[in-house]
Design a protein around this motif. Sequence first.
Motif, PDB file in Angstrom:
ATOM      1  N   VAL A  60     -71.968  45.436 -27.902  1.00  0.00           N
ATOM      2  CA  VAL A  60     -72.921  44.909 -28.867  1.00  0.00           C
ATOM      3  C   VAL A  60     -72.263  43.740 -29.591  1.00  0.00           C
ATOM      4  O   VAL A  60     -71.175  43.895 -30.174  1.00  0.00           O
ATOM      5  CB  VAL A  60     -73.362  45.989 -29.878  1.00  0.00           C
ATOM      6  CG1 VAL A  60     -74.301  45.393 -30.933  1.00  0.00           C
ATOM      7  CG2 VAL A  60     -74.020  47.154 -29.163  1.00  0.00           C
ATOM      8  N   THR A  73     -80.279  45.372 -39.036  1.00  0.00           N
ATOM      9  CA  THR A  73     -80.202  46.043 -37.734  1.00  0.00           C
ATOM     10  C   THR A  73     -79.370  47.314 -37.780  1.00  0.00           C
ATOM     11  O   THR A  73     -79.083  47.908 -36.739  1.00  0.00           O
ATOM     12  CB  THR A  73     -79.580  45.081 -36.695  1.00  0.00           C
ATOM     13  OG1 THR A  73     -78.265  44.703 -37.135  1.00  0.00           O
ATOM     14  CG2 THR A  73     -80.439  43.858 -36.502  1.00  0.00           C
ATOM     15  N   VAL A  77     -78.347  49.804 -34.665  1.00  0.00           N
ATOM     16  CA  VAL A  77     -76.994  49.609 -34.145  1.00  0.00           C
ATOM     17  C   VAL A  77     -76.052  50.532 -34.913  1.00  0.00           C
ATOM     18  O   VAL A  77     -75.764  50.286 -36.104  1.00  0.00           O
ATOM     19  CB  VAL A  77     -76.540  48.141 -34.275  1.00  0.00           C
ATOM     20  CG1 VAL A  77     -75.139  47.975 -33.709  1.00  0.00           C
ATOM     21  CG2 VAL A  77     -77.508  47.212 -33.596  1.00  0.00           C
ATOM     22  N   VAL A  81     -70.426  51.715 -32.700  1.00  0.00           N
ATOM     23  CA  VAL A  81     -70.853  51.261 -31.372  1.00  0.00           C
ATOM     24  C   VAL A  81     -69.747  50.424 -30.720  1.00  0.00           C
ATOM     25  O   VAL A  81     -68.856  49.899 -31.402  1.00  0.00           O
ATOM     26  CB  VAL A  81     -72.160  50.436 -31.482  1.00  0.00           C
ATOM     27  CG1 VAL A  81     -71.863  49.059 -32.064  1.00  0.00           C
ATOM     28  CG2 VAL A  81     -72.868  50.336 -30.151  1.00  0.00           C
ATOM     29  N   ARG A  83     -67.877  47.417 -29.410  1.00  0.00           N
ATOM     30  CA  ARG A  83     -67.888  45.993 -29.735  1.00  0.00           C
ATOM     31  C   ARG A  83     -67.078  45.229 -28.690  1.00  0.00           C
ATOM     32  O   ARG A  83     -66.455  45.818 -27.801  1.00  0.00           O
ATOM     33  CB  ARG A  83     -67.309  45.755 -31.131  1.00  0.00           C
ATOM     34  CG  ARG A  83     -68.074  46.426 -32.243  1.00  0.00           C
ATOM     35  CD  ARG A  83     -69.442  45.803 -32.448  1.00  0.00           C
ATOM     36  NE  ARG A  83     -70.127  46.398 -33.601  1.00  0.00           N
ATOM     37  CZ  ARG A  83     -71.298  45.964 -34.070  1.00  0.00           C
ATOM     38  NH1 ARG A  83     -71.884  44.922 -33.495  1.00  0.00           N
ATOM     39  NH2 ARG A  83     -71.868  46.562 -35.102  1.00  0.00           N
ATOM     40  N   GLY A  96     -73.837  41.800 -23.009  1.00  0.00           N
ATOM     41  CA  GLY A  96     -74.193  42.180 -24.366  1.00  0.00           C
ATOM     42  C   GLY A  96     -75.520  42.907 -24.441  1.00  0.00           C
ATOM     43  O   GLY A  96     -76.401  42.747 -23.595  1.00  0.00           O
ATOM     44  N   LEU A  97     -75.680  43.732 -25.492  1.00  0.00           N
ATOM     45  CA  LEU A  97     -76.920  44.464 -25.764  1.00  0.00           C
ATOM     46  C   LEU A  97     -77.222  44.334 -27.246  1.00  0.00           C
ATOM     47  O   LEU A  97     -76.348  44.563 -28.100  1.00  0.00           O
ATOM     48  CB  LEU A  97     -76.779  45.936 -25.389  1.00  0.00           C
ATOM     49  CG  LEU A  97     -77.984  46.827 -25.692  1.00  0.00           C
ATOM     50  CD1 LEU A  97     -79.156  46.456 -24.788  1.00  0.00           C
ATOM     51  CD2 LEU A  97     -77.634  48.312 -25.517  1.00  0.00           C
ATOM     52  N   ALA A  98     -78.492  43.958 -27.600  1.00  0.00           N
ATOM     53  CA  ALA A  98     -78.854  43.756 -29.010  1.00  0.00           C
ATOM     54  C   ALA A  98     -80.341  44.016 -29.182  1.00  0.00           C
ATOM     55  O   ALA A  98     -81.133  43.817 -28.260  1.00  0.00           O
ATOM     56  CB  ALA A  98     -78.500  42.339 -29.455  1.00  0.00           C
ATOM     57  N   PHE A 109     -77.468  37.019 -32.838  1.00  0.00           N
ATOM     58  CA  PHE A 109     -76.897  37.695 -31.683  1.00  0.00           C
ATOM     59  C   PHE A 109     -76.621  36.705 -30.540  1.00  0.00           C
ATOM     60  O   PHE A 109     -75.612  36.826 -29.818  1.00  0.00           O
ATOM     61  CB  PHE A 109     -77.835  38.799 -31.198  1.00  0.00           C
ATOM     62  CG  PHE A 109     -77.800  40.034 -32.050  1.00  0.00           C
ATOM     63  CD1 PHE A 109     -76.627  40.755 -32.197  1.00  0.00           C
ATOM     64  CD2 PHE A 109     -78.937  40.474 -32.715  1.00  0.00           C
ATOM     65  CE1 PHE A 109     -76.588  41.906 -32.980  1.00  0.00           C
ATOM     66  CE2 PHE A 109     -78.903  41.610 -33.497  1.00  0.00           C
ATOM     67  CZ  PHE A 109     -77.737  42.328 -33.637  1.00  0.00           C
ATOM     68  N   SER A 113     -72.860  35.992 -29.000  1.00  0.00           N
ATOM     69  CA  SER A 113     -72.591  36.164 -27.564  1.00  0.00           C
ATOM     70  C   SER A 113     -72.050  34.885 -26.963  1.00  0.00           C
ATOM     71  O   SER A 113     -71.182  34.919 -26.074  1.00  0.00           O
ATOM     72  CB  SER A 113     -73.877  36.590 -26.847  1.00  0.00           C
ATOM     73  OG  SER A 113     -74.358  37.823 -27.336  1.00  0.00           O
ATOM     74  N   MET A 168     -77.808  52.239 -26.444  1.00  0.00           N
ATOM     75  CA  MET A 168     -77.110  52.015 -27.711  1.00  0.00           C
ATOM     76  C   MET A 168     -76.416  53.287 -28.184  1.00  0.00           C
ATOM     77  O   MET A 168     -75.275  53.244 -28.677  1.00  0.00           O
ATOM     78  CB  MET A 168     -78.099  51.525 -28.764  1.00  0.00           C
ATOM     79  CG  MET A 168     -77.440  51.047 -30.054  1.00  0.00           C
ATOM     80  SD  MET A 168     -76.463  49.524 -29.824  1.00  0.00           S
ATOM     81  CE  MET A 168     -77.765  48.306 -29.589  1.00  0.00           C
TER      82      MET A 168
END
Length: 450
Positions: A60, A73, A77, A81, A83, A96-98, A109, A113, A168
């Motif tokens: 993330v 967020t 999140v 989590v 990183r 990446g995940l957001a 985000f 990234s 997540m």
Amino acid sequence: MAAASLTTAASLFTGPEVATNNTPLVNDSATFRLALDGTVQTLSTQNAPDKGPIKGLFFVPGLDDSDPCTNATAQYVPANVTRFEDVKTFGYRTVGLAPWISADCTQSFLDSSRRVGTNALVFFIPSSNDTKPPAEDSSVWSLRDREWKRRNKYPVYAIPGPAGATIMRQLSWYSGNPNRSHNDSTEFLQEGQGETRLFALINIDKGGKKMPSLWGFILAIVGTVLVLSVILLLCYQIVQKRRRESLQRRIEAGEADIEHLGLHQVKVSQEILDTFPVYAYPDLEALSDRDVESRSGDGISMQPLDKVEEEPEESHTESETQIRTDEAVGDIQKGGKEAEEQEVCPNQRDDISASSERQTPTTAPFFRNRLSHSQTTCAICLDDFVPNVAIVRELPCGHIFHVECIDTSLDQNSSLCPLCKKNVVPPGSYPVPVTNRMVHLDYMLRRTTR
């Protein structure tokens, strides 16, 4: 390139081996696996590979503490989590995940990234909708920065909200953070063997399922029409060839209407003319008063004209033909003085003068229906035949004409008899090939006569 599916699974990574082989070792104890097929939406294809999937470790992107999106967020999140700092030590590619909750947070985000150099970024809209996200041109994905796709040099994708929330939660489980809340996570790890992380695999659609364009449909239709046209043309040519061969056999057998087909304009060569018999015109009145002598020794038997029957052509031999020809020549010599006292037409004088040179009666075989027609006049010049003087040529149909008259007619005008219109050319001697037009004319003629 558009994404076809996304698969993520928990895998065991070891430090030294990752650096050399870039190969994750799957931990049999970590059984988490999630596959999304057909529900991955492509938002940007910047630097997406043309072939092969996109591989990397899920993480993330981190935000600054002063960024308002950190609190906005927080409910999506978890604090523990995974990183970028948790995966960068492996030296492996990253994905990446957001969450996508607002334009400002999405931009934060994207910038984060871009700074860490991720290979791809996956968004999800927090919701309970498990269907495929809206299309890339939907207003849901609009940002104030219209150049965000071009500015960020990595592909961007979107997945359903429930799938994003599940991944997540797993990222908070396999984070490697010593402050993680799940006390049992260490059971998957053994000292000196590495750490478990979520491995992402995004398969790229190679375009095989794309609908063809309008020109593709047009080309396919045109190609189909051309192939069908070629097949029909070949079938038509085969059928017409068989019809031409059938008509050729009917022409040779004398069953077709030569004049209707236009073959009457065929000229008769001198070689064929020489096969027709030439003799002096007999005195029909004298033959009708008495029977002709029967010469049994020579095999010749003649009957009165009113009782003449057809005889087979094979019954006449060369000796019989020579005897009849000699008689005709003798009659011409004996009647020389009588010819001077009688009136003779100009064409007949030419016949008499030419008979001494090249029109001497030949020894060609007689036809079986000789003298079957009681002709006294040449149907071409309309002059009467002078008995024992006029030199005539007999056609296969039995009609006789002055030699000069019939030779000129057959050699320059037509191959048909001027009287009965029967063809005089022997079967199989036509120099003109049968055409499709002749086949059509013959078909129409037979159709009208049924």
